[in-house]
Design a protein around this motif. Structure first.
Motif, short mmCIF file in Angstrom:
data_model
loop_
_atom_site.label_atom_id
_atom_site.label_comp_id
_atom_site.label_asym_id
_atom_site.label_seq_id
_atom_site.Cartn_x
_atom_site.Cartn_y
_atom_site.Cartn_z
N ALA A 4 -16.23 0.26 15.17
CA ALA A 4 -15.73 -1.11 15.08
C ALA A 4 -14.25 -1.14 14.71
CB ALA A 4 -16.54 -1.88 14.03
N GLY A 5 -13.58 -2.20 15.12
CA GLY A 5 -12.16 -2.36 14.81
C GLY A 5 -11.88 -2.48 13.34
N ASP A 6 -12.91 -2.83 12.56
CA ASP A 6 -12.72 -2.94 11.11
C ASP A 6 -13.54 -1.91 10.33
OD1 ASP A 6 -15.28 -3.92 11.51
OD2 ASP A 6 -14.96 -5.80 10.40
N ALA A 7 -13.98 -0.84 11.02
CA ALA A 7 -14.72 0.22 10.32
C ALA A 7 -13.84 0.83 9.24
CB ALA A 7 -15.15 1.30 11.32
N ALA A 8 -14.40 0.99 8.05
CA ALA A 8 -13.62 1.52 6.92
C ALA A 8 -13.80 3.03 6.81
CB ALA A 8 -14.05 0.86 5.62
N LEU A 9 -12.69 3.74 6.65
CA LEU A 9 -12.70 5.17 6.35
C LEU A 9 -12.66 5.32 4.83
CD1 LEU A 9 -12.47 8.19 7.12
CD2 LEU A 9 -9.98 7.85 7.18
N VAL A 10 -13.67 5.98 4.28
CA VAL A 10 -13.73 6.21 2.84
C VAL A 10 -13.43 7.69 2.60
CG1 VAL A 10 -15.15 6.06 0.76
CG2 VAL A 10 -15.45 4.37 2.60
N VAL A 11 -12.25 7.95 2.02
CA VAL A 11 -11.76 9.31 1.78
C VAL A 11 -12.06 9.65 0.33
CG1 VAL A 11 -9.74 10.81 1.87
CG2 VAL A 11 -9.94 8.90 3.49
N VAL A 12 -13.05 10.52 0.15
CA VAL A 12 -13.62 10.76 -1.18
C VAL A 12 -13.00 11.98 -1.86
CG1 VAL A 12 -15.77 11.21 -2.44
CG2 VAL A 12 -15.81 9.74 -0.40
N ASP A 13 -12.32 11.75 -2.97
CA ASP A 13 -11.94 12.80 -3.94
C ASP A 13 -11.14 13.97 -3.35
OD1 ASP A 13 -13.55 11.17 -5.49
OD2 ASP A 13 -15.14 12.63 -5.76
N VAL A 14 -10.18 13.69 -2.51
CA VAL A 14 -9.37 14.77 -1.94
C VAL A 14 -8.23 15.03 -2.92
CG1 VAL A 14 -8.11 15.60 0.07
CG2 VAL A 14 -10.07 14.08 0.38
N GLN A 15 -8.56 15.80 -3.98
CA GLN A 15 -7.70 15.97 -5.14
C GLN A 15 -7.29 17.42 -5.35
OE1 GLN A 15 -10.72 13.06 -7.04
NE2 GLN A 15 -9.18 13.40 -8.65
N VAL A 16 -6.14 17.58 -5.97
CA VAL A 16 -5.53 18.89 -6.22
C VAL A 16 -6.47 19.81 -6.99
CG1 VAL A 16 -3.60 20.05 -7.38
CG2 VAL A 16 -3.20 17.93 -6.10
N ALA A 37 -6.92 14.67 7.30
CA ALA A 37 -5.60 14.09 7.64
C ALA A 37 -5.64 13.41 8.99
CB ALA A 37 -4.54 15.19 7.62
N GLY A 38 -6.30 14.03 9.97
CA GLY A 38 -6.40 13.45 11.31
C GLY A 38 -7.14 12.11 11.30
N LEU A 39 -8.20 12.03 10.51
CA LEU A 39 -8.93 10.76 10.41
C LEU A 39 -8.07 9.68 9.77
CD1 LEU A 39 -12.47 12.03 9.33
CD2 LEU A 39 -11.92 10.82 11.46
N ILE A 40 -7.39 10.03 8.69
CA ILE A 40 -6.51 9.04 8.04
C ILE A 40 -5.47 8.55 9.04
CG2 ILE A 40 -4.81 8.62 6.22
CD1 ILE A 40 -6.33 10.78 4.55
N ASP A 41 -4.85 9.46 9.75
CA ASP A 41 -3.82 9.08 10.73
C ASP A 41 -4.39 8.14 11.79
OD1 ASP A 41 -1.96 10.65 9.40
OD2 ASP A 41 -2.09 12.33 10.82
N ALA A 42 -5.56 8.47 12.31
CA ALA A 42 -6.18 7.64 13.35
C ALA A 42 -6.52 6.26 12.82
CB ALA A 42 -7.44 8.33 13.89
N TRP A 43 -7.04 6.20 11.60
CA TRP A 43 -7.41 4.90 11.02
C TRP A 43 -6.15 4.07 10.76
CZ3 TRP A 43 -11.63 6.91 12.45
CH2 TRP A 43 -12.82 6.19 12.37
N ARG A 185 -18.66 14.85 14.23
CA ARG A 185 -17.42 15.61 14.04
C ARG A 185 -16.24 14.63 14.04
NH1 ARG A 185 -20.70 18.79 17.20
NH2 ARG A 185 -21.05 20.91 16.40
N SER A 186 -15.19 15.03 13.34
CA SER A 186 -14.03 14.15 13.22
C SER A 186 -13.39 13.84 14.58
CB SER A 186 -13.00 14.74 12.25
OG SER A 186 -12.63 16.03 12.64
N ALA A 187 -13.37 14.81 15.48
CA ALA A 187 -12.77 14.57 16.81
C ALA A 187 -13.50 13.46 17.55
CB ALA A 187 -12.77 15.86 17.63
N GLU A 188 -14.83 13.38 17.39
CA GLU A 188 -15.61 12.32 18.03
C GLU A 188 -15.21 10.96 17.47
OE1 GLU A 188 -20.01 13.52 18.67
OE2 GLU A 188 -19.34 14.66 16.91
N GLU A 191 -11.66 10.01 18.72
CA GLU A 191 -11.70 9.57 20.12
C GLU A 191 -12.30 8.17 20.22
OE1 GLU A 191 -13.62 10.85 24.44
OE2 GLU A 191 -13.76 12.25 22.74
N ALA A 192 -13.39 7.91 19.50
CA ALA A 192 -14.05 6.61 19.57
C ALA A 192 -13.19 5.51 18.96
CB ALA A 192 -15.40 6.68 18.87
N ALA A 193 -12.36 5.87 17.99
CA ALA A 193 -11.52 4.87 17.31
C ALA A 193 -10.23 4.57 18.07
CB ALA A 193 -11.16 5.37 15.91
N GLY A 194 -9.88 5.40 19.06
CA GLY A 194 -8.61 5.27 19.77
C GLY A 194 -8.47 4.05 20.64
#
Length: 194
Positions: A4-16, A37-43, A185-188, A191-194
């Protein structure tokens, strides 16, 4: 797959702090950070909402505790925050699920009309899986980007030990087979979000 055009990406705990090998042990999926990183960029490029979740551990020995460098987001996440044209949320938590953090994730998603959630981040079988399970329980359509997660070897009862790859497979089977989420997979997703 339809994203969906408003699908939310939830990036969990990507911490140092998850880089501290002496604390966590061996990890799997060395490509996870690039996929996150690729998912964040696409979103961000498509104006979709992104939720950045930070674990503020109350445990005194945790690398993720507040006030320690390990509590910070990894550099590639921090440099992307605030760069998208869509809604963005910073959420903090001290338990596994992002749905038990501040501010209230379900309230934010519902207020913006989001019904589809994509989960990525660390650890596969802990906070990422728990967030996906609760999202499924709350009625959201959930996609779990398995290759945009990673985890660590773990010892359970009776000395049972599973390596990180076994734990990731168990998460994928439990979420997908149990109907909590569609594991992809993230690539799928990109591609679907593009």
């Amino acid at each position: 797959m339809r994203i969906a055009g408003d699908a939310a990406l939830v990036v969990v705990d990507v911490q140092v702090g998850f880089e501290e090998v002496a604390y966590w042990g061996a990890r799997n999926n060395p490509g996870a950070d690039g996929n996150i990183a690729g998912l964040i960029d696409a979103w961000q490029a498509t104006g979709r909402p992104v939720v950045f979740v930070r674990h503020d551990s109350p445990k005194p020995d945790s690398p993720l505790r507040v006030g320690q460098p390990g509590n910070d987001f990894k550099g590639y996440v921090e440099e992307r925050r605030g760069k998208g044209s869509g809604p963005e949320l910073l959420l903090t938590k001290s338990v596994n699920s992002a749905f038990h953090g501040t501010p209230d994730l379900a309230e934010w998603l519902d207020r913006t009309g989001v019904r589809q959630v994509v989960v990525a981040g660390i650890q596969t079988n802990m906070c990422a899986e728990t967030t996906a399970r609760l999202a499924g329980n709350l009625g959201y359509e959930v996609f779990f980007a398995l290759d945009a997660t990673y985890t660590f070897d773990l010892v359970g009862p009776w000395g049972w030990r599973l390596d990180a790859d076994e734990l990731a497979r168990a998460t994928a089977v439990s979420l997908h087979g149990g109907g909590f989420a569609t594991v992809v997979r993230s690539a799928e997703l990109i591609e679907a979000a593009g």
